[in-house]
Design an enzyme around this catalytic site. Structure first.
Site, PDB file in Angstrom:
ATOM      1  N   SER A 245       4.775 -39.755  34.047  1.00 55.62           N
ATOM      2  CA  SER A 245       6.106 -39.413  33.558  1.00 55.62           C
ATOM      3  C   SER A 245       7.154 -39.753  34.606  1.00 55.62           C
ATOM      4  O   SER A 245       6.841 -40.240  35.688  1.00 55.62           O
ATOM      5  CB  SER A 245       6.172 -37.917  33.251  1.00 55.62           C
ATOM      6  OG  SER A 245       6.185 -37.194  34.468  1.00 55.62           O
ATOM      7  N   LYS A 246       8.377 -39.450  34.263  1.00 56.71           N
ATOM      8  CA  LYS A 246       9.508 -39.715  35.157  1.00 56.71           C
ATOM      9  C   LYS A 246       9.333 -39.067  36.526  1.00 56.71           C
ATOM     10  O   LYS A 246       9.902 -39.503  37.513  1.00 56.71           O
ATOM     11  CB  LYS A 246      10.800 -39.187  34.515  1.00 56.71           C
ATOM     12  CG  LYS A 246      11.276 -40.020  33.342  1.00 56.71           C
ATOM     13  CD  LYS A 246      12.420 -40.943  33.744  1.00 56.71           C
ATOM     14  CE  LYS A 246      12.508 -42.202  32.896  1.00 56.71           C
ATOM     15  NZ  LYS A 246      12.509 -42.003  31.465  1.00 56.71           N
TER      16      LYS A 246
END
Ligand code: GLU
Length: 477
Positions: A245-246
């Site tokens: 994810s980010k």
């Protein structure tokens, strides 16, 4: 029959490393078997798909050296948004052959079916009420088209080339919608028709698509088409063990490129995120093509690992051919200098010295700065420590000895500096450290003789002079 793979990104953003790894496996498999690797854009999400993203994906693939082949029968790279008529034709065919039917069930009716299924603990929700109703196209009410899913049969199971025995019981699968009330075909149908029309023999894709496969297999069966082989690549997970994810920072291919990881290193690293061959860790693209097989892809999620990437990158910087290294580092040199840098013989020799000490191209360009900028900046700490009054006479004598050399090579430089330390009766370090700061501005560099040789006579002498002057003027502590 030759092997055909495809990568089918949805162009809704840059290419992330997970997608790049899937594309790499598709490409390597095709190249390994002298087959073809095709590309298609799955741009059915019109609101989020952009041409800009398509270009970003193409640019990232090109940078990685994952080149695609032309798709026979298509002009350019197929886009799902341009194939609505073909999908509608296939839906019509399925209707005609009785493999699909129109259904006018309203949202309220469907909600009722959902509740009943829940109460009875059934996975199948749709109760088949319009299966045999023979609803015509001009029914005058909104309708969708559903596939007639058999109650039994082997079609919904397959042996995945990575995940192994996979599938679902057909009695758990609804008569699913293949065309919406606005007439547009659903994604599963588009994928099946595309893979068929493009002649794809091996669908290699992310694990998240595993659960779609039974429905797609049912479509192959209904259409009387031979399904391709399927291979679902395990997820990529972040350092935390959770889905990438980010939080892991920017995981687009472009971000890694901009940080200075060489493309070969990126390919190596991505390939090893899930694929292995004995204890092989460092390899080039061509070796991957020689050795790649789906059997070598593990079933467990693969974890990204920045430290490993840095190590792989360093190994590639060490072994890259000089020409390739020069081309790869060029943009980083230009950015560091703020102007175009010409890579001559000297700079090339200097870059060679830095191979051992650099993890990325950006890192190498930073460390090589002293070789291509006129104005040197000293690292404050290194200057404070080494450019002090006692160093001045040593530096001056070194300048004089080096200035008198007939030839500028490592051996001559070593002899000249040897003469200076002998005369002053000091160890080499007493001269080498101030000299290193004088010519590179830094406290650490490759060996001093090679460093001076790469820097060249004029710059060396000018920098020694400047450093000696500075050393003389700072107050002794
Ligand atoms: N468009 C899908 C994606 O971006 C790929 C679907 C497939 O490979 O079948 O993940």
């Amino acid at each position: 029959m030759s092997l055909v793979t495809r990568y089918a990104p949805s162009p809704t953003g840059p290419l992330h490393i997970g997608g790049a790894r899937t594309a790499l496996y598709c490409w390597a498999l095709a190249r390994r078997h002298a087959g073809r690797f095709l590309l298609r854009f799955e741009d059915t999400d019109r609101a989020r798909s952009t041409r800009e993203s398509e270009l970003a994906v193409l640019e990232a693939l090109e940078w990685l050296g994952i080149e695609h082949d032309e798709v026979p029968g298509f002009a350019g790279i197929p886009r799902q948004s341009e194939r609505a008529a073909r999908y509608a034709g296939i839906v019509g065919e399925l209707l005609e052959r009785g493999r699909a039917y129109r259904c006018t069930a309203t949202p309220e009716e469907l909600e009722g079916m959902r509740e009943a299924a829940r109460a009875e603990g059934r996975k199948r929700v749709y109760d088949g009420r319009n299966r045999d109703a023979g609803i015509p196209a001009d029914v005058g009410a909104p309708f969708c088209v559903r596939l007639r899913v058999p109650d039994s049969g082997p079609e919904t199971r397959w042996t995945d080339l990575i995940a192994g025995a996979s599938g679902e019981a057909p009695e758990d699968i609804d008569d699913f919608v293949i065309a919406r009330t606005d007439g547009s075909a659903v994604y599963h149908l588009a994928v099946v028709v595309d893979d068929h029309d493009m002649g794809v023999t091996h669908v290699v894709r992310g694990r998240e698509h595993l659960s779609s496969t039974p429905r797609q297999l049912l479509l192959y069966q209904a259409l009387g088409w031979e399904p391709p082989a399927f291979a679902h690549v395990p997820l990529l997970v972040g350092a935390s063990g959770k889905k990438l994810s980010k939080r892991e920072g920017d995981v687009s291919v472009q971000a890694y490129r901009d940080r200075g990881f060489p493309a070969e290193a990126m390919v190596n690293y991505l390939a090893r995120l899930g694929w292995s061959h004995g204890d092989l860790e460092i390899f080039e693209r061509r070796t991957l093509v020689e050795l790649f097989s789906l059997e070598g892809v593990g079933r467990a999620p693969a974890q990204v690992d920045e430290a490993k990437l840095a190590w792989v990158s360093q190994q590639h910087l060490k072994r890259m051919p000089a020409e390739e290294l020069a081309a790869a580092v060029q943009p980083f040199l230009d950015a560091e200098a703020g102007e175009p840098v010409a890579i001559g013989e000297r700079l090339r020799a200097g870059l060679d010295l830095l191979r051992e000490r650099s993890e990325t191209l950006a890192d190498m360009a930073r460390q090589a700065r002293f070789l291509y900028v006129d104005e040197l900046e000293y690292e404050p700490k290194a200057a404070r420590k080494f450019l002090k009054p006692p160093a001045a006479p040593l530096l001056r004598d070194a300048g004089a000895a080096l200035g008198g050399l007939d030839s500028w090579d490592r051996a001559a430089i070593e002899a000249a500096l040897g003469g200076v330390v002998d005369a002053h009766q000091v160890k080499l370090g007493k001269l080498a450290q101030p000299l290193r700061v004088a010519v590179t501005g830094r406290g650490a560099s490759p060996g001093i003789y090679e460093t001076l040789e790469a820097l060249g006579r004029d710059r060396t002498l000018a920098r020694i002079e400047a450093a000696a002057a500075r050393a003389e003027t700072v107050p002794s502590d």
